[in-house]
Design an enzyme around this catalytic site. Structure first.
Site, mmCIF file in Angstrom:
data_model
loop_
_atom_site.group_PDB
_atom_site.id
_atom_site.type_symbol
_atom_site.label_atom_id
_atom_site.label_comp_id
_atom_site.label_asym_id
_atom_site.label_seq_id
_atom_site.Cartn_x
_atom_site.Cartn_y
_atom_site.Cartn_z
ATOM 1 N N GLY A 132 -73.219 -1.307 95.530
ATOM 2 C CA GLY A 132 -72.971 -2.537 96.376
ATOM 3 C C GLY A 132 -73.656 -2.784 98.107
ATOM 4 N N GLY A 186 -74.515 -7.906 103.612
ATOM 5 C CA GLY A 186 -73.117 -7.830 103.778
ATOM 6 C C GLY A 186 -71.915 -6.707 103.991
ATOM 7 N N ILE A 187 -70.612 -6.886 102.972
ATOM 8 C CA ILE A 187 -69.400 -6.127 103.642
ATOM 9 C C ILE A 187 -70.263 -4.605 103.168
ATOM 10 C CG2 ILE A 187 -67.712 -7.962 103.900
ATOM 11 C CD1 ILE A 187 -66.203 -6.814 100.893
ATOM 12 N N GLY A 188 -71.000 -4.052 101.782
ATOM 13 C CA GLY A 188 -71.064 -3.572 101.660
ATOM 14 C C GLY A 188 -71.910 -2.672 103.036
ATOM 15 N N SER A 199 -59.817 -9.663 94.760
ATOM 16 C CA SER A 199 -59.936 -10.961 95.081
ATOM 17 C C SER A 199 -59.126 -11.470 95.685
ATOM 18 C CB SER A 199 -61.194 -11.511 94.831
ATOM 19 O OG SER A 199 -61.446 -12.815 95.210
ATOM 20 N N TYR A 238 -65.339 -15.336 87.489
ATOM 21 C CA TYR A 238 -65.129 -13.806 88.152
ATOM 22 C C TYR A 238 -63.783 -13.295 88.678
ATOM 23 C CZ TYR A 238 -64.956 -12.737 92.619
ATOM 24 O OH TYR A 238 -65.376 -11.781 94.171
#
Length: 342
Positions: free
Chosen positions: A33, A38-40, A172, A220
């Protein structure tokens, strides 16, 4: 405990990578991902700064992961970088990616399951699984199990440090809103037992459903609970093999993950998040989970702001973890028996 109690909400991932550089250098690492902003991408950049032996980026959109790859090579030109197409919402794609990764390397030191989706309307994977559950849990479940031979090879190497071979899965804080709806994992929705039902009451935009009854927040949350329960199963099943597993909440970060949310939902999220992290700060907990040597001995399941924190009880229940494992095997049509492959 982690080794650096001072690390927290605002610690940059780039700093964590420098502190634990000795535990990155020479490692073969896979990050899923990866896309710009993004954090990827920030995770991959931080790892690349510390000279891994090989950094594999697996992502769905070639143009996006290629852009991150160019940035990595511009900043760290000696990095051995490999890119593998991966759509976690397609089991066929996951299997093809696992084959490609096995052709690139005989071992894998770190697997970082970073990829995920957030949707607010009903979609399904090609296999007919609700998209968030299928992409955020079933895809990583299948990929991780298919790559276990590579992880085992790394853990069995003569120079391997027990516990340094790891699987890190991003969850999350939203997992607290819903357990696994075993009676309705596709969110038909239909009535489920009270212990499977989501947290009530949901208010405002969080409670909104589409005309067919779909609630993207609940689905989610279910997928994020699944990430933690999957990690619990890995911890229990791989105990004694030199492989550890951790899950985490990266924090509230403005990324493309929220691109499908409407203004009302974004506004409600802005009220519940006390601090919005930069992408560099957003990858710090991932890097602690992946590289901190204090975590070689399993002493927790779930991290927030670089430190251990207890997840919701429904996300740390071993009975639910076992039920989820069996359901996941059914949905991918393959059994993964730890004892048979150890």
């Amino acid at each position: 405990m982690t080794s650096h109690a001072e690390f927290g909400e605002r610690t940059p991932g780039s700093e964590v990578a420098k502190v634990f550089g000795d535990h990155i250098r020479g490692k073969t690492i896979l990050v899923t991902g990866v896309s710009p902003k993004g954090i990827g991408a920030s995770t991959a950049l931080a790892l690349a700064s510390q000279q891994p032996a090989m950094l594999i980026l697996a992502s769905r959109t070639p143009s996006k992961v290629d852009e991150v790859g160019r940035q990595i090579l511009a900043e760290h030109p000696t990095t051995r970088l490999e890119i593998v197409p991966l759509d976690l919402g397609s089991q066929q794609s996951v299997r093809a990616a696992a084959t490609s990764i096995a052709q690139l390397t005989p071992h894998l030191d770190l697997l970082i399951n970073n990829a995920g989706v957030v949707v607010t309307s009903r979609h399904a994977t090609p296999e007919g699984i609700e998209q968030q559950f299928g992409t955020n849990h079933i895809g990583p479940f299948l990929l991780t199990n298919l790559l276990l031979p590579l992880l085992r090879a790394a853990a069995r190497a003569p120079s391997a440090v027990p516990g340094a071979t790891r699987v890190v899965s991003l969850s999350s804080a939203g997992h607290r809103l819903s357990p696994i709806r075993f009676s309705d994992y596709n969110f038909a929705p239909r009535e489920v037992p009270p212990e499977e039902d989501h947290f009530r009451p949901l208010a405002g935009a969080f409670a909104k459903c589409t005309p067919d009854g779909y609630n993207g927040i609940v689905t989610y949350a279910q997928s994020k609970t699944a990430n933690i329960l999957f990690t619990l199963s890995l911890q229990r099943g791989l105990a004694g093999e030199g492989i550890t597993a951790y899950s985490l909440h990266p924090g509230s970060i403005e990324t493309e993950l929220s691109r499908n949310q409407d203004e009302e939902l974004n506004a409600q999220f802005s009220k519940v998040a006390l601090y919005w992290k930069t992408v560099d700060e957003g990858c710090s907990t991932t890097l602690v989970a992946a590289t901190d040597p204090a975590l070689n001995d399993i002493n927790g399941l779930y991290l927030v702001d670089c430190q251990f924190k207890d997840p919701a009880p429904h996300a740390s229940d071993p009975v639910s973890a076992e039920r989820l494992w069996k359901l996941s095997e059914e949905l991918v049509g393959q059994k993964f028996d730890f004892t048979a492959t150890a």
